[in-house]
Design a protein around this motif. Sequence first.
Motif, PDB file in Angstrom:
ATOM      1  N   LEU A  78      21.113 -49.507  82.902  1.00  0.00           N
ATOM      2  CA  LEU A  78      22.244 -48.700  82.464  1.00  0.00           C
ATOM      3  C   LEU A  78      22.910 -49.372  81.270  1.00  0.00           C
ATOM      4  CD1 LEU A  78      23.740 -47.966  85.986  1.00  0.00           C
ATOM      5  CD2 LEU A  78      22.510 -46.345  84.529  1.00  0.00           C
ATOM      6  N   PRO A  79      23.588 -48.597  80.427  1.00  0.00           N
ATOM      7  CA  PRO A  79      24.255 -49.183  79.251  1.00  0.00           C
ATOM      8  C   PRO A  79      25.197 -50.336  79.610  1.00  0.00           C
ATOM      9  CG  PRO A  79      24.288 -46.802  79.108  1.00  0.00           C
ATOM     10  CD  PRO A  79      23.755 -47.146  80.469  1.00  0.00           C
ATOM     11  N   GLU A  80      25.965 -50.180  80.691  1.00  0.00           N
ATOM     12  CA  GLU A  80      26.908 -51.233  81.074  1.00  0.00           C
ATOM     13  C   GLU A  80      26.197 -52.511  81.511  1.00  0.00           C
ATOM     14  OE1 GLU A  80      26.955 -48.092  84.453  1.00  0.00           O
ATOM     15  OE2 GLU A  80      26.922 -48.070  82.270  1.00  0.00           O
ATOM     16  N   GLU A  81      24.997 -52.379  82.107  1.00  0.00           N
ATOM     17  CA  GLU A  81      24.213 -53.565  82.479  1.00  0.00           C
ATOM     18  C   GLU A  81      23.714 -54.281  81.231  1.00  0.00           C
ATOM     19  OE1 GLU A  81      22.176 -52.394  86.693  1.00  0.00           O
ATOM     20  OE2 GLU A  81      21.410 -51.375  84.901  1.00  0.00           O
ATOM     21  N   LEU A  82      23.251 -53.514  80.253  1.00  0.00           N
ATOM     22  CA  LEU A  82      22.773 -54.107  79.009  1.00  0.00           C
ATOM     23  C   LEU A  82      23.907 -54.814  78.268  1.00  0.00           C
ATOM     24  CD1 LEU A  82      20.398 -51.292  77.749  1.00  0.00           C
ATOM     25  CD2 LEU A  82      19.728 -53.557  78.571  1.00  0.00           C
ATOM     26  N   LYS A  83      25.078 -54.218  78.292  1.00  0.00           N
ATOM     27  CA  LYS A  83      26.231 -54.793  77.593  1.00  0.00           C
ATOM     28  C   LYS A  83      26.595 -56.165  78.176  1.00  0.00           C
ATOM     29  CE  LYS A  83      29.715 -52.239  76.119  1.00  0.00           C
ATOM     30  NZ  LYS A  83      30.921 -51.369  76.143  1.00  0.00           N
ATOM     31  N   LYS A  84      26.483 -56.312  79.496  1.00  0.00           N
ATOM     32  CA  LYS A  84      26.894 -57.538  80.185  1.00  0.00           C
ATOM     33  C   LYS A  84      25.845 -58.647  80.156  1.00  0.00           C
ATOM     34  CE  LYS A  84      29.714 -55.200  83.659  1.00  0.00           C
ATOM     35  NZ  LYS A  84      29.821 -54.913  85.107  1.00  0.00           N
ATOM     36  N   ASP A  85      24.566 -58.306  79.982  1.00  0.00           N
ATOM     37  CA  ASP A  85      23.492 -59.264  80.217  1.00  0.00           C
ATOM     38  C   ASP A  85      22.578 -59.429  78.998  1.00  0.00           C
ATOM     39  OD1 ASP A  85      21.197 -60.651  81.150  1.00  0.00           O
ATOM     40  OD2 ASP A  85      21.415 -59.790  83.149  1.00  0.00           O
ATOM     41  N   LYS A  86      22.701 -60.569  78.315  1.00  0.00           N
ATOM     42  CA  LYS A  86      21.912 -60.832  77.114  1.00  0.00           C
ATOM     43  C   LYS A  86      20.409 -60.853  77.411  1.00  0.00           C
ATOM     44  CE  LYS A  86      21.130 -64.069  73.409  1.00  0.00           C
ATOM     45  NZ  LYS A  86      21.218 -65.445  72.965  1.00  0.00           N
ATOM     46  N   GLU A  87      20.017 -61.493  78.528  1.00  0.00           N
ATOM     47  CA  GLU A  87      18.589 -61.559  78.885  1.00  0.00           C
ATOM     48  C   GLU A  87      18.022 -60.165  79.131  1.00  0.00           C
ATOM     49  OE1 GLU A  87      17.667 -64.336  81.986  1.00  0.00           O
ATOM     50  OE2 GLU A  87      18.914 -65.893  81.066  1.00  0.00           O
ATOM     51  N   LEU A  88      18.802 -59.309  79.740  1.00  0.00           N
ATOM     52  CA  LEU A  88      18.381 -57.933  79.988  1.00  0.00           C
ATOM     53  C   LEU A  88      18.190 -57.192  78.665  1.00  0.00           C
ATOM     54  CD1 LEU A  88      17.761 -56.373  82.562  1.00  0.00           C
ATOM     55  CD2 LEU A  88      20.098 -55.548  82.555  1.00  0.00           C
ATOM     56  N   PHE A  92      14.787 -55.429  77.327  1.00  0.00           N
ATOM     57  CA  PHE A  92      14.811 -54.007  76.988  1.00  0.00           C
ATOM     58  C   PHE A  92      15.505 -53.829  75.641  1.00  0.00           C
ATOM     59  CE2 PHE A  92      14.567 -54.212  81.585  1.00  0.00           C
ATOM     60  CZ  PHE A  92      13.571 -53.303  81.875  1.00  0.00           C
ATOM     61  N   PRO A  93      14.819 -54.199  74.539  1.00  0.00           N
ATOM     62  CA  PRO A  93      15.457 -54.098  73.227  1.00  0.00           C
ATOM     63  C   PRO A  93      15.749 -52.658  72.806  1.00  0.00           C
ATOM     64  CG  PRO A  93      13.149 -54.696  72.991  1.00  0.00           C
ATOM     65  CD  PRO A  93      13.468 -54.719  74.450  1.00  0.00           C
ATOM     66  N   SER A  94      15.013 -51.713  73.360  1.00  0.00           N
ATOM     67  CA  SER A  94      15.286 -50.308  73.071  1.00  0.00           C
ATOM     68  C   SER A  94      15.045 -49.483  74.320  1.00  0.00           C
ATOM     69  CB  SER A  94      14.410 -49.806  71.921  1.00  0.00           C
ATOM     70  OG  SER A  94      13.062 -49.805  72.307  1.00  0.00           O
ATOM     71  N   VAL A  95      15.824 -48.436  74.438  1.00  0.00           N
ATOM     72  CA  VAL A  95      15.711 -47.503  75.561  1.00  0.00           C
ATOM     73  C   VAL A  95      15.469 -46.135  74.960  1.00  0.00           C
ATOM     74  CG1 VAL A  95      16.937 -46.449  77.499  1.00  0.00           C
ATOM     75  CG2 VAL A  95      17.242 -48.885  77.004  1.00  0.00           C
ATOM     76  N   PRO A  96      14.446 -45.408  75.441  1.00  0.00           N
ATOM     77  CA  PRO A  96      14.186 -44.070  74.877  1.00  0.00           C
ATOM     78  C   PRO A  96      15.402 -43.157  74.984  1.00  0.00           C
ATOM     79  CG  PRO A  96      12.444 -44.723  76.400  1.00  0.00           C
ATOM     80  CD  PRO A  96      13.525 -45.743  76.520  1.00  0.00           C
ATOM     81  N   GLY A  97      15.599 -42.338  73.985  1.00  0.00           N
ATOM     82  CA  GLY A  97      16.691 -41.377  74.001  1.00  0.00           C
ATOM     83  C   GLY A  97      16.550 -40.363  75.133  1.00  0.00           C
TER      84      GLY A  97
END
Length: 109
Positions: A78-88, A92-97
Motif C-alpha cells: 500500500l502507498p502508506e507502507e511504501l512511504k514508511k519503509d525504505k527497504e520496501l 518495489f520501485p514501481s507499482v503498476p497503475g
Amino acid sequence: MPDHQQASSDADADAPDRPLTLAVLRQLVHSDWRGLPGSTLIVLSRDVEGNAYSPFASYGHSRYAPTYNDFVGEVFPLPEELKKDKELRELFPSVPGSAVPALVLYPLG
C-alpha cells in the motif's frame, strides 16, 4: 467443477466465475453461510482445478495488479507502507497503475 459459484441471479447461472469482492464475500457470510457452525474450517484451493487444498492461515491488505493475464498477477504494498519503509520502496520501485486495493488470503501450504 468445485462448488464456488458467487451469489448471482438465475440469468447469470451459466456465466463464468468472476473475481470475488469483499462485498460479495460479506453477502455470502451473512446470507448463504449464516447457518454454518463457527468451527467450520476455511480452506483455499491451490489452483482453479482444485488439485490441492490448504487451510486458510493468514491475510494481508495490499494492492493487486494483473501482470500475466486477467486472473494471474502480483500484490504490491500500500502507498502508506511504501512511504514508511525504505527497504520496501527498494523492493518495489514501481507499482503498476492498474494496482487496486485487495484483501490477500494466504494458505498454509
